[in-house]
Scaffold this active site. Structure first.
Site, mmCIF file in Angstrom:
data_model
loop_
_atom_site.group_PDB
_atom_site.id
_atom_site.type_symbol
_atom_site.label_atom_id
_atom_site.label_comp_id
_atom_site.label_asym_id
_atom_site.label_seq_id
_atom_site.Cartn_x
_atom_site.Cartn_y
_atom_site.Cartn_z
ATOM 1 N N HIS A 118 31.803 41.817 35.547
ATOM 2 C CA HIS A 118 32.988 41.896 34.837
ATOM 3 C C HIS A 118 32.603 42.406 33.464
ATOM 4 O O HIS A 118 31.629 42.122 32.909
ATOM 5 C CB HIS A 118 33.723 40.718 34.995
ATOM 6 C CG HIS A 118 35.095 40.930 34.168
ATOM 7 N ND1 HIS A 118 35.447 40.882 33.058
ATOM 8 C CD2 HIS A 118 36.479 40.944 34.650
ATOM 9 C CE1 HIS A 118 36.549 41.039 32.575
ATOM 10 N NE2 HIS A 118 37.417 40.904 33.517
ATOM 11 N N ASP A 195 28.470 33.738 34.865
ATOM 12 C CA ASP A 195 29.960 33.855 34.775
ATOM 13 C C ASP A 195 30.709 33.516 36.062
ATOM 14 O O ASP A 195 30.696 33.967 36.863
ATOM 15 C CB ASP A 195 30.229 35.518 34.751
ATOM 16 C CG ASP A 195 31.920 35.939 34.758
ATOM 17 O OD1 ASP A 195 32.476 35.047 34.802
ATOM 18 O OD2 ASP A 195 32.087 37.091 34.437
ATOM 19 N N GLN A 198 35.462 33.518 38.417
ATOM 20 C CA GLN A 198 36.212 33.564 39.856
ATOM 21 C C GLN A 198 35.295 32.388 40.735
ATOM 22 O O GLN A 198 35.607 32.473 41.926
ATOM 23 C CB GLN A 198 35.775 34.992 40.474
ATOM 24 C CG GLN A 198 36.404 36.075 39.613
ATOM 25 C CD GLN A 198 37.943 35.887 39.546
ATOM 26 O OE1 GLN A 198 38.676 35.282 40.421
ATOM 27 N NE2 GLN A 198 38.598 36.743 38.693
ATOM 28 N N LYS A 221 42.752 30.701 35.300
ATOM 29 C CA LYS A 221 42.687 31.070 36.669
ATOM 30 C C LYS A 221 42.556 29.930 37.711
ATOM 31 O O LYS A 221 42.379 30.248 38.882
ATOM 32 C CB LYS A 221 41.445 31.974 36.663
ATOM 33 C CG LYS A 221 41.295 33.267 36.072
ATOM 34 C CD LYS A 221 40.054 34.398 36.275
ATOM 35 C CE LYS A 221 39.925 35.291 35.253
ATOM 36 N NZ LYS A 221 40.595 36.526 35.574
ATOM 37 N N CYS A 360 38.161 45.872 35.394
ATOM 38 C CA CYS A 360 37.280 45.581 34.334
ATOM 39 C C CYS A 360 35.902 45.487 34.948
ATOM 40 O O CYS A 360 35.165 44.758 34.478
ATOM 41 C CB CYS A 360 37.520 44.564 33.661
ATOM 42 S SG CYS A 360 39.312 44.356 32.739
#
Ligand code: 7TS
Length: 406
Positions: A118, A195, A198, A221, A360
């Site tokens: 991302h 990261d 997700q 999220k 993104c």
């Protein structure tokens, strides 16, 4: 499969029974438990923490501390002071790139990212490299969409300072072997930055076992409020980092000519903290813990398998990424020449919310050879009827645009 948490627990969904929400990778809907926790905090305990010498401020301080501990426990981080609150994943990753990066990356050093990051885990490192005269290197993906570990191994060397990579792709849903990548990075003395935007909402995460130095995530999220995220870090790395922002709360002493810094986590949390949203995120963690992240994962896998099979069966539909069992709750696809934005508009007319665009992740789009995809993503409130609506909408779009384009 029925929903894991009933739609009635989500006031927005309860109010709009026809709405089919398939954009949870962008942000999730908020359960009553989180909304109630926010309201209760502001109605009973709101004050600026760490400052007031009065009971109400002490209560706000206590709520903030308890929220941090709850969230650290959810993510398997024993040392709660190493859970730094940020506005979200983007701020968490920028914090690491700015603070650790400026202190540790110099001319000729190397920073490695993957081609599927991302922008939030790509641009800060790219810009740091440009600023420092470091070499920015991009590791490509294996055919299954995961980071190519052979290429990564070959890329790493004594000049590698950072390996920044995603746990789960927001486009392909691929799940990377975090521990293995962290071991490769540490093998050459590099920092491992994951990261987890997700990953955290969809998979069980035990930070102390993952092996990474940093894991960044966004509360919104995972059923929590917008505006709160967490940087989970290893104490010895956090201790050596200079502050990211300067101001209230993060100082120990301010002399006329110099300053010294507060202890963790405060050193990295300048200014009035976002207590309300931290409390809201702790309520989300409580709820997810009560359900169990293994069940969240299993529920999404069942949904994603059905969506994958039913979409793939439609002529002209191309689904990107690995087989269903190897992915998280995300399905990116294209329908012949139908532009993903047109597809999303047609679906929107049927009250089906999907995301369309580059997500993104422009470097990944280039590698996939497409400008945009449509993306459906699932969470605890989705059930099979949502997939029925998605598939029916895709079929309608195909008919509207004619077979010539498909
Ligand atoms: N990293 C990944 C993998 C993401 O999916 C996102 C947001 C971010 C970082 C940034 O998170 P933020 O909360 O700081 O904005 N991804 C998406 C998405 O896929 N659609 O909308 C936002």
């Amino acid at each position: 499969m029925s929903a894991l948490i009933d739609r009635d627990e989500f006031p927005l969904l309860a109010r709009a029974p026809e709405l089919v929400y398939l954009d949870s990778a962008a942000t999730t809907q908020k359960p009553r438990a989180v909304l109630d926790a926010l309201r209760a905090y502001y109605e009973h305990d709101n004050a600026n923490p760490h400052r007031g010498a009065y009971a109400l401020s002490a209560r706000a301080t206590e709520r903030y501390r308890a929220a941090r501990e709850r969230i650290a426990r959810f993510f398997g981080l024993a040392d709660a002071d190493c859970a730094i609150f940020t506005r979200g994943t983007t701020e968490a990753l920028n914090l690491v790139a700015a603070s650790w990066g400026r202190a540790n990356v110099g001319a000729g050093d190397e920073i490695v990212v993957s081609g599927a990051e991302h922008h939030a885990n790509f641009v800060p490192w790219q810009q740091l490299a440009l600023e420092r005269g470091a070499r920015f290197r991009i590791c490509e993906l294996a055919p299954d969409g995961r980071i190519d570990l052979d290429q990564l191994r070959a890329m790493l060397g004594p000049r590698t300072k950072v390996v920044a990579f995603h746990h789960v792709s927001n486009v392909l849903g691929t799940i990377n072997p975090v521990r293995e990548i962290a071991e490769l990075a540490h093998g050459v003395g590099a920092l491992a930055v994951c990261d987890g935007a997700q990953g955290a909402p969809h998979l069980p995460v035990a930070f102390d076992q993952l092996g990474v130095d940093f894991y960044a995530l966004s509360g919104h999220k995972m059923l929590g409020p917008m505006g709160i995220g967490v940087l989970l870090g290893r104490r010895e790395v956090l201790e050596r980092m200079p502050p990211y922002m300067m101001g209230g709360d993060m100082i120990e002493f301010v002399h006329d000519d110099r300053s010294t810094w507060n202890v963790l986590p405060h050193k990295l949390e300048a200014g009035t903290p976002n207590v309300g949203d931290a409390v809201g995120l702790a309520a989300a963690a409580e709820l997810l813990d009560a359900i169990g992240m293994d069940r969240v994962r299993a529920h999404e896998q069942a949904l994603v398998r059905t969506a994958y099979e039913r979409l793939s069966a439609i002529e002209g539909v191309h689904v990107y990424g690995p087989a269903p069992d190897a992915r998280s709750g995300v399905v990116s696809f294209t329908v012949g020449d139908v532009h993903p934005h047109d597809l999303a508009t047609i679906l929107d007319a049927r009250q089906v919310c999907i995301r369309a665009g580059h997500h993104c992740a422009q470097p990944l789009m280039r590698r996939l050879g497409v400008a945009a995809t449509a993306r459906a993503s699932f969470y605890v409130y989705n059930d099979e009827s949502d997939i029925d609506a998605l598939v029916a909408g895709v079929r309608t779009a195909k008919e509207l645009f004619g077979h010539a384009t498909v």
